[in-house]
Motif scaffolding. Structure first.
Motif, mmCIF file in Angstrom:
data_model
loop_
_atom_site.group_PDB
_atom_site.id
_atom_site.type_symbol
_atom_site.label_atom_id
_atom_site.label_comp_id
_atom_site.label_asym_id
_atom_site.label_seq_id
_atom_site.Cartn_x
_atom_site.Cartn_y
_atom_site.Cartn_z
ATOM 1 N N THR A 269 0.788 -1.236 0.000
ATOM 2 C CA THR A 269 0.000 0.000 0.000
ATOM 3 C C THR A 269 0.820 1.286 0.000
ATOM 4 O O THR A 269 0.251 2.370 0.008
ATOM 5 C CB THR A 269 -0.924 0.044 1.244
ATOM 6 N N MET A 270 2.148 1.176 -0.017
ATOM 7 C CA MET A 270 2.915 2.414 0.182
ATOM 8 C C MET A 270 2.783 3.408 -0.968
ATOM 9 O O MET A 270 3.073 4.591 -0.796
ATOM 10 C CB MET A 270 4.384 2.103 0.473
ATOM 11 N N SER A 271 2.302 2.941 -2.116
ATOM 12 C CA SER A 271 2.125 3.901 -3.212
ATOM 13 C C SER A 271 0.969 4.866 -2.942
ATOM 14 O O SER A 271 0.770 5.821 -3.684
ATOM 15 C CB SER A 271 1.904 3.165 -4.527
ATOM 16 N N VAL A 272 0.216 4.607 -1.878
ATOM 17 C CA VAL A 272 -0.826 5.567 -1.498
ATOM 18 C C VAL A 272 -0.193 6.813 -0.867
ATOM 19 O O VAL A 272 -0.724 7.918 -0.975
ATOM 20 C CB VAL A 272 -1.828 4.924 -0.499
ATOM 21 N N ILE A 273 0.951 6.634 -0.236
ATOM 22 C CA ILE A 273 1.561 7.780 0.450
ATOM 23 C C ILE A 273 2.809 8.335 -0.254
ATOM 24 O O ILE A 273 3.224 9.445 0.022
ATOM 25 C CB ILE A 273 1.926 7.434 1.919
ATOM 26 N N VAL A 274 3.410 7.539 -1.130
ATOM 27 C CA VAL A 274 4.625 7.993 -1.814
ATOM 28 C C VAL A 274 4.402 7.894 -3.320
ATOM 29 O O VAL A 274 4.018 6.833 -3.816
ATOM 30 C CB VAL A 274 5.839 7.126 -1.424
ATOM 31 N N LYS A 275 4.661 8.978 -4.029
ATOM 32 C CA LYS A 275 4.228 9.000 -5.420
ATOM 33 C C LYS A 275 5.311 9.369 -6.429
ATOM 34 O O LYS A 275 5.022 9.941 -7.483
ATOM 35 C CB LYS A 275 3.025 9.927 -5.557
ATOM 36 N N HIS A 276 6.559 9.102 -6.060
ATOM 37 C CA HIS A 276 7.648 9.277 -7.023
ATOM 38 C C HIS A 276 8.440 7.989 -7.086
ATOM 39 O O HIS A 276 8.684 7.365 -6.049
ATOM 40 C CB HIS A 276 8.578 10.421 -6.604
ATOM 41 N N ARG A 277 8.843 7.628 -8.271
ATOM 42 C CA ARG A 277 9.577 6.378 -8.450
ATOM 43 C C ARG A 277 10.775 6.274 -7.497
ATOM 44 O O ARG A 277 10.937 5.293 -6.791
ATOM 45 C CB ARG A 277 10.051 6.305 -9.918
ATOM 46 N N THR A 278 11.587 7.328 -7.457
ATOM 47 C CA THR A 278 12.805 7.285 -6.618
ATOM 48 C C THR A 278 12.442 7.264 -5.134
ATOM 49 O O THR A 278 13.090 6.594 -4.340
ATOM 50 C CB THR A 278 13.706 8.502 -6.904
ATOM 51 N N ASP A 279 11.379 7.994 -4.775
ATOM 52 C CA ASP A 279 10.935 8.005 -3.377
ATOM 53 C C ASP A 279 10.494 6.606 -2.952
ATOM 54 O O ASP A 279 10.772 6.161 -1.832
ATOM 55 C CB ASP A 279 9.761 8.976 -3.187
ATOM 56 N N LEU A 280 9.812 5.903 -3.858
ATOM 57 C CA LEU A 280 9.333 4.551 -3.553
ATOM 58 C C LEU A 280 10.504 3.646 -3.189
ATOM 59 O O LEU A 280 10.449 2.898 -2.219
ATOM 60 C CB LEU A 280 8.571 3.970 -4.746
ATOM 61 N N ASP A 281 11.573 3.760 -3.974
ATOM 62 C CA ASP A 281 12.761 2.943 -3.691
ATOM 63 C C ASP A 281 13.326 3.261 -2.313
ATOM 64 O O ASP A 281 13.585 2.370 -1.505
ATOM 65 C CB ASP A 281 13.842 3.188 -4.756
ATOM 66 N N THR A 282 13.502 4.552 -2.057
ATOM 67 C CA THR A 282 14.053 4.975 -0.767
ATOM 68 C C THR A 282 13.206 4.449 0.386
ATOM 69 O O THR A 282 13.722 3.892 1.360
ATOM 70 C CB THR A 282 14.086 6.522 -0.679
ATOM 71 N N VAL A 283 11.902 4.645 0.259
ATOM 72 C CA VAL A 283 11.006 4.263 1.353
ATOM 73 C C VAL A 283 10.988 2.751 1.549
ATOM 74 O O VAL A 283 11.042 2.260 2.683
ATOM 75 C CB VAL A 283 9.581 4.804 1.094
ATOM 76 N N ALA A 284 10.927 2.007 0.445
ATOM 77 C CA ALA A 284 10.910 0.547 0.549
ATOM 78 C C ALA A 284 12.156 0.070 1.297
ATOM 79 O O ALA A 284 12.088 -0.783 2.183
ATOM 80 C CB ALA A 284 10.853 -0.078 -0.836
ATOM 81 N N GLU A 285 13.264 0.662 0.924
ATOM 82 C CA GLU A 285 14.533 0.258 1.520
ATOM 83 C C GLU A 285 14.601 0.633 2.999
ATOM 84 O O GLU A 285 14.852 -0.207 3.860
ATOM 85 C CB GLU A 285 15.652 0.955 0.751
ATOM 86 N N ARG A 286 14.361 1.888 3.292
ATOM 87 C CA ARG A 286 14.595 2.389 4.640
ATOM 88 C C ARG A 286 13.494 2.010 5.621
ATOM 89 O O ARG A 286 13.762 1.596 6.735
ATOM 90 C CB ARG A 286 14.748 3.923 4.622
ATOM 91 N N VAL A 287 12.238 2.181 5.205
ATOM 92 C CA VAL A 287 11.133 1.936 6.134
ATOM 93 C C VAL A 287 10.719 0.470 6.135
ATOM 94 O O VAL A 287 10.457 -0.115 7.189
ATOM 95 C CB VAL A 287 9.926 2.840 5.807
ATOM 96 N N GLY A 288 10.675 -0.126 4.944
ATOM 97 C CA GLY A 288 10.301 -1.534 4.844
ATOM 98 C C GLY A 288 11.171 -2.397 5.743
ATOM 99 O O GLY A 288 10.672 -3.230 6.504
ATOM 100 N N VAL A 289 12.463 -2.150 5.684
ATOM 101 C CA VAL A 289 13.408 -2.926 6.486
ATOM 102 C C VAL A 289 13.151 -2.731 7.977
ATOM 103 O O VAL A 289 13.114 -3.674 8.764
ATOM 104 C CB VAL A 289 14.866 -2.515 6.131
ATOM 105 N N LYS A 290 12.930 -1.491 8.347
ATOM 106 C CA LYS A 290 12.693 -1.164 9.755
ATOM 107 C C LYS A 290 11.449 -1.868 10.283
ATOM 108 O O LYS A 290 11.419 -2.387 11.398
ATOM 109 C CB LYS A 290 12.524 0.342 9.898
ATOM 110 N N LEU A 291 10.406 -1.889 9.449
ATOM 111 C CA LEU A 291 9.155 -2.543 9.845
ATOM 112 C C LEU A 291 9.374 -4.032 10.047
ATOM 113 O O LEU A 291 8.845 -4.634 10.981
ATOM 114 C CB LEU A 291 8.085 -2.328 8.765
ATOM 115 N N ALA A 292 10.151 -4.633 9.151
ATOM 116 C CA ALA A 292 10.412 -6.069 9.232
ATOM 117 C C ALA A 292 11.166 -6.414 10.510
ATOM 118 O O ALA A 292 10.948 -7.451 11.127
ATOM 119 C CB ALA A 292 11.202 -6.521 8.009
#
Ligand SMILES: Nc1ncnc2c1ncn2[C@@H]1O[C@H](COP(=O)(O)OP(=O)(O)O)[C@@H](O)[C@H]1O
Ligand SMILES: [Mg+2]
Length: 299
Positions: A269-292
């Motif tokens: 669902t993160m594309s609901v809050i982040v709407k730039h290709r490069t931002d998506l990568d950053t967020v997936a990497e930084r926040v996704g990992v933290k959540l896991a």
């Protein structure tokens, strides 16, 4: 309008009123709104996109029981669209319908009467019988010439139409100007306005806003959501998520029946809050990992 117009007596009263109109004001928001209604000064509201600038004007109109007159600004907006213009088609029809008997002078007097005038938002706000809330939205999109015209209007509350004469305000509107800061506004305009800076809210306030817009979302998910949003905003993104995105995300999670913000749900669902290709990568990497790493929560 069925609701009588209000004259608020205190800052607290304004804060409560805005709340009852579905808007949760911060301290300075309530203060500046109160001053605006009492001093009759326009308010310049600045801040990033999606932090509640436009909504503040709508909420004030609901709370005060005043009609909202909105002027949406855009590049190239001119007086004809903002103030007034003559209804050429109607004038033409009137001239055509004229039989030979009447002289041009009489026709001319007639076609430059109020009946042939198209009142645009600024004039409607000035000429209104009952006081309105005037929202001049995204003023930074217009040019400085337009700003100058506006200044005159905001200081005198009157318009001069060459063919008709002066039209003075019968009532004073509460005026809100919003800006996303894409260009610096003139000092002259700022001098005439009260100033309100709206920023991303503190997590507790955002939680309250999210709960207001998505009351059925489980408390735990809502808490986690605003924490994650705060975390995402800390990253150096092209476009950090705003309150509007938080609300959308809450509604999406509600719809999907999510009872926890797991790494999977987040990725989905993160594309609901982040709407730039490069931002998506950053967020997936930084926040996704933290959540896991912290499946039980981020605290
Ligand atoms: N303080 C607040 N209380 C309630 N809802 C808010 C608040 N701030 C923002 N919102 C909601 O956030 C969304 C975006 O607000 P909006 O006024 O369109 O942002 P802006 O004009 O600053 O770009 C709207 O759905 C609005 O209802
Ligand atoms: Mg807006």
């Amino acid at each position: 309008m069925s609701v009588p117009t209000l004259e608020p007596g205190s800052i607290d009263e304004v804060a409560a009123g805005l709340r009852s109109a579905g808007y949760l004001p911060g301290e300075s928001t309530a203060l500046v709104s109160y001053l605006a209604t009492r001093l009759g000064k326009p308010v310049l509201v600045e801040g990033p996109a999606g932090v509640g600038k436009t909504e503040l004007a709508k909420a004030l109109s609901r709370y005060l029981g005043r009609e909202l007159v909105r002027l949406q600004c855009y590049e190239g907006l001119d007086e004809a669209k903002a103030l007034y213009e003559w209804n050429y088609r109607k004038q033409l029809l009137r001239i055509q319908a004229e039989s030979d008997g009447t002289g041009w002078d009489a026709v001319q007097d007639d076609i430059f009467g109020e009946e042939f005038l198209l009142a645009r938002p600024l004039m409607r706000a000035i000429a209104a019988e009952e006081p309105v809330v005037l929202l001049i939205d995204e003023i930074d999109k217009t040019d400085q010439e337009f700003e100058a015209m506006l200044l005159e209007l905001l200081s005198d509350f009157q318009i001069t139409i060459p063919e008709l004469g002066r039209i003075e305000a019968r009532t004073h509107p509460v005026v809100l100007l919003t800006s996303n800061n894409t260009r610096e506004l003139t000092e002259a305009l700022k001098r005439r306005c009260l100033y309100l800076w709206l920023d991303y809210p503190a997590t507790e306030q955002e939680l309250e806003i999210v709960r207001l817009h998505a009351p059925e979302l489980p408390e735990a998910v809502a808490v986690r959501l605003v924490e994650v949003i705060a975390m995402v905003r800390e990253l150096d993104l092209k476009k950090p998520p705003s309150i509007a995105e938080s609300i959308d995300w809450a509604r999406a999670l509600l719809l999907l029946g999510a009872d926890d913000l797991t790494p999977e749900v987040f990725t989905q669902t993160m594309s609901v809050i982040v709407k730039h290709r490069t931002d998506l990568d950053t967020v997936a990497e930084r926040v996704g990992v933290k959540l896991a790493k912290t499946p039980a929560g981020l605290r």
